[in-house]
Design an enzyme around this catalytic site. Structure first.
Site: not given
Ligand code: URA
Length: 242
Positions: A101-103, A105, A189
């Site tokens: 997961l993104d930083y 998210t 995103r």
């Protein structure tokens, strides 16, 4: 491991149904019918249900983390940012995140020491279903919904159709659940950016059969037998296709 837990872990059935199978005399351990609940089984034991052998799975650990925002999905960060490693209880052993997961998210992150299963679950060809809740700018119109269903054109190519459900709609911000099967970099995103509804906040609600539920951010729970069976079934079906 107790026999009923073993049968549930092996994906035969739920623990409760396994108890019924045992009580009904349908389970043999090393060729003898076992009717005693809680009988222990260990590596090397031969377990059969209705005469068919059930493989003893290695005793892997599967856990679910509610990853908070502003945390890296890595075990170490050269820039010294917080990582998921600090949230994994030592007692669970060396677990690694399945996918990323993104930083920024938050949400469901599966952790395991089962490398084969992790590999299958992140295999782009298979595409485990993932649902995210996104807070986006603006109001989604019917044309946006059609675009998500048709697939969104990103620089590397069109995405597969995504299911989108509007949870709350407003002129300034809307809340939307989106389900995708791919795992491209920053995919959600970028899909919303492409429709001019930039994401303000993003959280993963589901990863395959695993739901976030009430798990607070930064907390870890072990996956349930049912979840583990469902994960194993995904892996089994994928490998059958290969
Ligand atoms: N899509 C994104 O854009 N970010 C994530 O972290 C996961 C999916």
């Amino acid at each position: 491991m107790r026999l009923q837990k073993f049968l549930a872990h092996a994906g035969v059935t739920s623990r409760r149904k396994a108890e019924e199978l045992i009580a009904a005399g349908r389970v043999r351990v090393n060729r003898r019918i076992v009717r005693t609940l809680g009988t222990g089984v260990a590596a090397g034991d031969r377990v059969e249900v209705d005469g068919k052998q059930v493989e003893i799975p290695a005793d892997f650990t599967y856990a679910v983390l509610h990853k908070p925002q502003k945390v890296m999905t890595t075990l170490r960060d050269p820039e010294g940012r917080r990582t998921v490693a600090e949230m994994i209880p030592k007692a669970l052993g060396r677990l690694v995140p399945v996918g990323r997961l993104d930083y920024d998210t938050s949400g469901v992150l599966l952790l395991t020491d089962d490398g084969d299963l992790a590999h299958v679950l992140t295999h782009p060809r298979f595409g485990v279903e993932k649902t995210y809740r996104a807070l986006v700018r603006g109001r989604l119109e019917a044309a946006d919904m059609r675009a998500f269903l048709a697939g969104i054109r990103l620089e590397e190519g069109k995405t597969q159709p995504a299911k989108v459900r509007v949870v709350r709609s407003g002129a300034q911000y809307s809340e939307v659940d989106i389900t995708i099967h791919e795992g491209r970099n920053r995919q959600v995103r970028r899909m919303f950016e492409a429709t001019e509804h930039p994401v303000v906040a993003l959280s993963r609600l589901k990863f395959g059969p695993i739901s976030l539920g009430e798990l607070p951010p930064g907390h870890v729970r072990e996956a349930t037998d049912r979840e583990v069976s469902a994960l194993r079934n995904i892996a089994r079906n994928t490998q059958d296709d290969d």
